[in-house]
Design a protein around this motif. Structure first.
Motif, short mmCIF file in Angstrom:
data_model
loop_
_atom_site.label_atom_id
_atom_site.label_comp_id
_atom_site.label_asym_id
_atom_site.label_seq_id
_atom_site.Cartn_x
_atom_site.Cartn_y
_atom_site.Cartn_z
N TRP A 1 -9.34 1.69 -9.31
CA TRP A 1 -9.14 0.33 -8.83
C TRP A 1 -7.83 0.20 -8.06
O TRP A 1 -7.78 -0.46 -7.02
CB TRP A 1 -9.21 -0.67 -9.98
CG TRP A 1 -10.55 -0.64 -10.64
CD1 TRP A 1 -10.85 -0.18 -11.89
CD2 TRP A 1 -11.80 -1.02 -10.05
NE1 TRP A 1 -12.19 -0.26 -12.12
CE2 TRP A 1 -12.82 -0.78 -11.01
CE3 TRP A 1 -12.17 -1.55 -8.82
CZ2 TRP A 1 -14.15 -1.05 -10.76
CZ3 TRP A 1 -13.51 -1.81 -8.58
CH2 TRP A 1 -14.47 -1.57 -9.54
N GLU A 2 -6.80 0.86 -8.54
CA GLU A 2 -5.52 0.83 -7.82
C GLU A 2 -5.64 1.57 -6.49
O GLU A 2 -5.07 1.14 -5.49
CB GLU A 2 -4.42 1.44 -8.69
CG GLU A 2 -4.07 0.57 -9.89
CD GLU A 2 -3.15 1.23 -10.87
OE1 GLU A 2 -2.92 2.46 -10.79
OE2 GLU A 2 -2.64 0.53 -11.77
N TRP A 3 -6.40 2.67 -6.47
CA TRP A 3 -6.61 3.40 -5.21
C TRP A 3 -7.45 2.57 -4.24
O TRP A 3 -7.18 2.57 -3.03
CB TRP A 3 -7.26 4.75 -5.46
CG TRP A 3 -6.26 5.77 -5.93
CD1 TRP A 3 -6.15 6.31 -7.17
CD2 TRP A 3 -5.20 6.34 -5.16
NE1 TRP A 3 -5.09 7.18 -7.22
CE2 TRP A 3 -4.48 7.23 -5.99
CE3 TRP A 3 -4.77 6.17 -3.84
CZ2 TRP A 3 -3.38 7.94 -5.55
CZ3 TRP A 3 -3.66 6.89 -3.40
CH2 TRP A 3 -2.98 7.76 -4.26
N HIS B 1 2.20 5.09 -6.77
CA HIS B 1 2.05 4.62 -8.14
C HIS B 1 0.60 4.39 -8.59
O HIS B 1 0.39 4.05 -9.75
CB HIS B 1 2.85 3.33 -8.33
CG HIS B 1 4.32 3.51 -8.09
ND1 HIS B 1 5.15 4.17 -8.97
CD2 HIS B 1 5.10 3.15 -7.05
CE1 HIS B 1 6.37 4.20 -8.49
NE2 HIS B 1 6.38 3.57 -7.32
N SER B 2 -0.38 4.55 -7.71
CA SER B 2 -1.77 4.34 -8.13
C SER B 2 -2.19 5.42 -9.12
O SER B 2 -1.91 6.60 -8.92
CB SER B 2 -2.70 4.36 -6.92
OG SER B 2 -2.48 3.23 -6.11
N SER B 3 -2.89 4.98 -10.18
CA SER B 3 -3.27 5.94 -11.22
C SER B 3 -4.73 5.84 -11.63
O SER B 3 -5.18 6.62 -12.45
CB SER B 3 -2.37 5.75 -12.45
OG SER B 3 -2.53 4.44 -12.96
N TRP C 1 0.81 -1.22 0.00
CA TRP C 1 0.00 0.00 0.00
C TRP C 1 0.85 1.27 0.00
O TRP C 1 0.44 2.28 -0.56
CB TRP C 1 -1.06 0.00 1.09
CG TRP C 1 -0.64 0.15 2.53
CD1 TRP C 1 -0.62 -0.83 3.46
CD2 TRP C 1 -0.29 1.36 3.22
NE1 TRP C 1 -0.23 -0.33 4.67
CE2 TRP C 1 -0.03 1.02 4.56
CE3 TRP C 1 -0.15 2.69 2.84
CZ2 TRP C 1 0.34 1.95 5.52
CZ3 TRP C 1 0.23 3.63 3.80
CH2 TRP C 1 0.46 3.25 5.12
N GLY D 1 1.64 1.78 -3.41
CA GLY D 1 0.40 2.20 -4.05
C GLY D 1 0.12 3.68 -3.90
O GLY D 1 -0.47 4.31 -4.78
N LEU E 1 -7.51 -0.71 -4.13
CA LEU E 1 -6.60 -1.75 -3.65
C LEU E 1 -5.64 -1.20 -2.59
O LEU E 1 -5.37 -1.86 -1.59
CB LEU E 1 -5.82 -2.33 -4.84
CG LEU E 1 -4.99 -3.57 -4.57
CD1 LEU E 1 -5.85 -4.72 -4.08
CD2 LEU E 1 -4.27 -3.99 -5.85
N THR E 2 -5.16 0.01 -2.81
CA THR E 2 -4.30 0.66 -1.82
C THR E 2 -5.04 0.85 -0.51
O THR E 2 -4.51 0.56 0.57
CB THR E 2 -3.79 2.02 -2.36
OG1 THR E 2 -3.03 1.79 -3.55
CG2 THR E 2 -2.94 2.76 -1.35
#
Length: 124
Positions: free
Chosen positions: A32-34, A27-29, A21, A24, A36-37
């Motif tokens: 869905w990545e946010w 690197h979250s963009s 996290w 994340g 997951l973070t």
């Protein structure tokens, strides 16, 4: 598995999830990545909170953050191409030796530690 070993397992899992996290956050963009973070944050703190129910909070926090810090630096170097530094590597090894040392000197709750902190009865 003893309660103390289960507590250390929670710290280990929480520290490993923390690596994900924290990376994340940088690197979250996309949504869905946010998400997951955010899930990683919740899982790692859930693990840490449960570990503190059976282990001293100071040791849990130090090991949790030490694993997360060292793991994040390694992951950033290996996965995301951050520059390698021998000084950084030596300092991470120093940090990890402190984390291992804390685990080794932490009393197990299965010991008579609880009896030593129980209130003493006054003599009549």
């Amino acid at each position: 598995m003893s309660r103390a070993n289960r507590g250390w397992l929670f710290v280990l899992i929480g520290g490993l999830v923390e690596i994900g996290w924290v990376s994340g956050l940088k690197h979250s963009s996309n949504i869905w990545e946010w998400l997951l973070t955010g899930a990683g944050i919740a899982i790692s703190f859930f693990m840490m909170i449960n570990a503190t129910k059976v282990l001293p909070i100071g040791s849990v926090y130090a090991v949790f953050t030490g694993l997360g810090t060292a793991g994040t630096v390694v992951a950033e170097t290996v996965i995301f191409g951050e520059p390698f530094s021998i000084t950084k590597t030596l300092l991470i090894l120093l940090l990890l030796s402190g984390v291992i040392g804390l685990k080794m000197v932490t009393d197990s709750p299965d010991d008579d530690h609880a009896a030593s902190i129980a209130p003493k009865k006054e003599a009549i």
